[in-house]
Design a protein around this motif. Structure first.
Motif, short mmCIF file in Angstrom:
data_model
loop_
_atom_site.label_atom_id
_atom_site.label_comp_id
_atom_site.label_asym_id
_atom_site.label_seq_id
_atom_site.Cartn_x
_atom_site.Cartn_y
_atom_site.Cartn_z
N ASN A 152 0.84 -1.20 0.00
CA ASN A 152 0.00 0.00 0.00
C ASN A 152 0.87 1.24 0.00
O ASN A 152 1.87 1.31 0.70
CB ASN A 152 -0.89 0.03 1.24
N VAL A 153 0.49 2.18 -0.80
CA VAL A 153 1.16 3.47 -0.80
C VAL A 153 0.14 4.44 -0.22
O VAL A 153 -0.99 4.50 -0.70
CB VAL A 153 1.56 3.88 -2.22
N ASP A 154 0.53 5.15 0.82
CA ASP A 154 -0.46 5.97 1.51
C ASP A 154 -0.94 7.13 0.68
O ASP A 154 -2.05 7.60 0.85
CB ASP A 154 0.12 6.49 2.83
N SER A 155 -0.07 7.61 -0.19
CA SER A 155 -0.48 8.79 -0.92
C SER A 155 0.12 8.79 -2.31
O SER A 155 1.24 8.32 -2.52
CB SER A 155 -0.03 10.04 -0.16
N LEU A 156 -0.62 9.30 -3.23
CA LEU A 156 -0.16 9.41 -4.60
C LEU A 156 0.68 10.67 -4.80
O LEU A 156 1.36 10.80 -5.81
CB LEU A 156 -1.41 9.46 -5.49
N ASP B 374 -8.72 6.60 6.00
CA ASP B 374 -9.44 5.49 6.61
C ASP B 374 -9.80 4.47 5.52
O ASP B 374 -10.55 4.77 4.60
CB ASP B 374 -10.71 6.05 7.27
N PRO B 375 -9.23 3.25 5.60
CA PRO B 375 -9.45 2.29 4.50
C PRO B 375 -10.92 1.89 4.32
O PRO B 375 -11.29 1.38 3.27
CB PRO B 375 -8.59 1.08 4.89
N GLY B 478 -6.78 16.25 1.36
CA GLY B 478 -5.97 15.23 2.01
C GLY B 478 -5.51 14.12 1.10
O GLY B 478 -5.01 13.11 1.55
N PHE B 479 -5.68 14.29 -0.20
CA PHE B 479 -5.18 13.27 -1.13
C PHE B 479 -4.94 13.92 -2.49
O PHE B 479 -5.45 15.00 -2.77
CB PHE B 479 -6.17 12.11 -1.26
N TYR B 480 -4.12 13.24 -3.29
CA TYR B 480 -3.78 13.74 -4.63
C TYR B 480 -4.71 13.11 -5.64
O TYR B 480 -4.83 11.89 -5.72
CB TYR B 480 -2.33 13.38 -4.96
N MET B 481 -5.38 13.93 -6.40
CA MET B 481 -6.23 13.40 -7.45
C MET B 481 -5.74 13.91 -8.80
O MET B 481 -5.70 15.12 -9.03
CB MET B 481 -7.68 13.81 -7.23
#
Lengths: 236, 523
Positions: A152-156, B374-375, B478-481
């Motif tokens: 798993n990679v936590d972030s892209l 959170d998965p 909080g994430f890269y899109m």
């Protein structure tokens, strides 16, 4: 000083070069659409095309690595400091004063010291970074409880930003590279050489003022096709 | 000659990229959706009993309770099941973060509409699956109070009025002999009109869903799957799958898309199937809600109490929605809305009566938990309903006012128009203090959207989210899109580098050209 026509680039080399050129151009075109820079193919198509072209490039790279290994052509990229500043000086000053190229292209030493350095950088830094980050990007599974936690990679974020930076570097390279092909004997002689394999170069006469290109000299000949062994065409 | 061949081979290889990309996904194998449609077509429900043949149902009924007794005379144990269901209990024992184990439901939770059922049961009871739940004295253990017909009437003639009893006009024998599996008409009678009017609450459940077009809802449409609510909200022993997070808290007993469609329903489209790890089906497949009739998005109780010519009055819009009511305040209604999006892991917290409000609001009556990290969380579409509600600034509690009353002078706001008195009577009834001071505070309620699924070709397209400007997911951090996000630094340096390269090339080439013109300079 006389000129002769020499077989510089073998068939595979040319195939590899142009295939790589088109794939990288296509990857840039689709990649920057995925990046959100413009709309062209449509987002879903761009994503798909990008992935297929990426796999194609990886296969091509695998062949290229094999070819470099078995032909010994990897030695073309061994960097040298000899004549490096002379080559730089030529592009900055000499070229405007009709000075001769400080180094000479031969079948045994195709790349000038600057090319050696830049191409080596592409081969051991930019391309590997793009391939590895690209593969991670494609195989990225999002933080998931269902997969193998270790991969798993936590972030892209890091992967994507690195991949984007590499893309800019490649685009930069292509602009400079395409332009620098016009600095050969004639504006199109380098281009023609990469298309036909043959290039007219200054004869290696005993009084040759221009020193050989970078060291060390590869011992092997370029061509693995006996019928295409370096030919000399009387041309001047 | 071989040069030409070489160029052609190269060109063909490049052209083959889109062709290869298109391969896969097409073939002789029926798609997952086609297989599902086949299964649904083969699995049509056929009743095993004709209720018109039962003598006990043809006896005259002098009260609806007698109908229930007749039902239970055959279905002897079903009453016990119903009395365990949330349609009857109006609560469910769950773990609520911050509050521990609680029996929470319509019976005791606060909402953003008529605020709460306690003290207002006479009106809310219209949708209780029983007769006479008008005050806290109701006996939840008497099965004859169950209203079987509300859910099982298949005659289409059953009608309930205030105080939860059938209207005088209803022919109980006609209804009792025509009972069966619940249809959308049974469910919709309550679930489409929650909150006091059509589509007040949900946004994705409203009267157009009785007979929607395929574009509005692929599942209920006659020319779509044409299934019923209970085909997804499956019941076992009268416990239905599915619950709404306005009152529910735990990730269990949910009715999901995947129970029919599976986790990876996009056949061979790997990229779309991977989205399902982080994106709920609803996010792409419910591009808009309140597609036909407007839904209430804002309710301002503080505007209530104005009179015209000394009398309470009502203002309606062209769809008969209330824009202003003296008894309820002012409203905003909107249609064809783009949802808001949140990460949700299936658990929720709630503001419970008596909780002290921190800060100045908005008070979140329900909080849906989840985050990118959170998965268990996925992005879901929600309707966020906003309101202004009665608040005690001294005790810092939301107030459960008494709204409904029979007579003036009972303290019911809808009769007396006195917030202070309605607050005092209401809070006393729920056993909580009231300081004597009241104000209004902003409140919010989050409603997950699960219905009004559009046909696949109208699903949200890639670029509606994967875009720099105006992404549907612009609010999710909080994430890269890809397509939405970028590193400003890399972007700036990269563009500058390309400009320098182009400029340098032009300059260098230009100088070369000039040098050549002026002398013996190389080209």
């Amino acid at each position: 000083m006389s000129e002769k026509k020499v077989y510089i680039y073998t068939r595979f080399e040319r195939f590899w070069h142009w295939m790589q050129a088109m794939l990288i151009f296509f990857l840039l075109l689709t990649g920057f659409e995925v990046h959100g820079s413009y709309k062209f193919f449509g987002y879903d198509q761009a994503v798909r095309y990008h992935a297929v072209a990426a796999y194609a490039l990886i296969v091509l790279i695998a062949f290229a690595i094999f070819w470099h290994a078995v032909t010994g052509q990897w030695k073309q990229y061994v960097p040298t400091r000899k004549m490096l500043t002379a080559q730089l000086r030529y592009y900055i000053l000499g070229i405007f004063r009709d000075e001769p190229h400080p180094t000479r292209k031969t079948a045994l030493s195709k790349l000038n010291p600057l090319q050696r350095l830049v191409y080596l950088g592409l081969k051991i830094l930019v391309i590997p970074v793009m391939v590895i980050s690209g593969v991670l990007y494609m195989l990225y599974r999002y933080p998931s409880s269902h997969g193998v936690a270790a991969i798993n990679v936590d972030s892209l974020t890091f992967i994507a930003v690195l991949h984007t930076a590499g893309a800019f570097a490649l685009a930069f390279f292509i602009i400079a590279h395409v332009y620098l092909t016009t600095t050969g004997r004639t504006v199109t002689s380098n281009l023609e050489a990469m298309m036909t394999g043959y290039e007219v170069i200054e004869d290696d006469t005993p009084d040759g003022e221009a020193p050989e290109r970078g060291e060390p000299r590869p011992d092997e000949t370029t061509s693995d096709h006996p019928e295409h062994a370096p030919e000399i065409a009387a041309n001047a | 000659m071989h040069r030409v061949a070489f160029a052609i081979v190269l060109l063909l290889l490049i052209i083959s990229i889109p062709v290869v990309a298109r391969l896969g996904g097409r073939g002789e194998v029926p798609t997952q959706l086609e297989q599902l449609k086949l299964k649904m077509a083969q699995d049509k429900h056929v009743p095993s009993v004709d209720h018109t043949k039962f003598a006990v149902l043809k006896e005259p009924f002098d009260s609806p309770e007698k109908v229930t007794e007749a039902c239970l005379s055959c279905h002897t144990e079903r009453g016990k099941e119903v009395m365990q269901s949330s349609h009857w209990r109006w609560d469910r024992v769950e773990y609520i973060p911050g509050h521990g184990i609680q029996a929470l439901g319509k019976r005791n939770v606060l909402n953003n509409f008529c605020i709460g059922t306690q003290t207002n049961l006479a009106s809310c009871d219209k949708c209780h699956a029983g007769f006479g739940f008008v005050d806290q004295k109701f006996d939840f253990n008497d099965p004859t109070h169950i209203d079987c017909l509300a859910c099982h009437d298949n005659s289409g003639t059953y009608l309930r009025t205030s105080y939860g009893r059938p209207a005088e006009s209803v022919d109980l024998n006609e209804v009792a002999t025509h009972v069966g599996r619940p249809t959308r008409d049974n469910c919709g009678t309550c679930h489409f009109f929650g909150g006091g009017g059509n589509n007040t609450k949900h946004g994705d459940l409203e009267k157009s869903m009785f007979d929607p077009s395929r574009e509005v809802d692929v599942h209920l449409a006659a020319d779509g799957a044409n299934i019923e609510c209970v085909d997804c909200h499956k019941a076992k022993n009268h416990q239905l799958l599915g619950k709404v997070y306005s009152i529910a808290s735990m990730d269990e007993q949910r009715s999901t898309c995947t129970q029919c469609h599976g986790e990876t329903p996009h056949d061979k489209n790997r990229v779309l199937n991977e989205h399902t790890l982080k994106v709920a089906c609803q996010t792409c497949h419910i591009p808009r809600y309140a597609k036909v009739n407007k839904t209430n998005t804002y309710w301002d109780w503080s505007a209530a109490g104005k009179f015209r010519d000394g009398k309470p009055y009502v203002v309606k819009d062209e769809q008969d929605n209330h824009l202003y009511m003296s008894i309820k305040g002012s409203f905003v209604w909107e249609s064809n809305l783009i949802p808001e999006y949140i990460f949700f892991n299936g658990t929720a917290g709630h503001y419970l009566l008596g909780d002290k409000v921190e800060g100045d609001g908005p008070v979140k009556l329900n909080t849906l938990y989840g985050s990118y990290d959170d998965p268990e969380s996925k992005i879901i579409p929600v309707k966020v309903h906003r309101a202004k509600q009665l608040f005690d600034p001294v005790t810092r509690m939301l107030i459960q006012p008494k709204l409904v009353g029979k007579e003036k002078g009972e303290g019911a706001y809808w009769k007396d128009f006195d917030w202070d008195e309605a607050a005092r009577v209401g809070m006393e009834a729920v056993g909580l203090p009231y300081s004597g001071e009241y104000s209004f505070i902003d409140t919010e309620m989050t409603w997950p959207l699960n219905h009004m699924v559009s046909p696949a070709d109208e699903a949200v397209s890639c670029v509606e989210c994967h875009t720099r400007d105006g992404s549907r997911l612009a609010g999710l951090k909080g994430f890269y899109m890809p397509g939405r996000d970028r590193s400003e630094t890399v972007e700036r340096i990269g563009k500058l580098a390309l400009l320098i390269a182009l400029g340098g090339v032009l300059l260098h080439g230009g100088v070369r050209l000039v040098a050549h013109q002026f002398g013996k300079g190389a080209v």
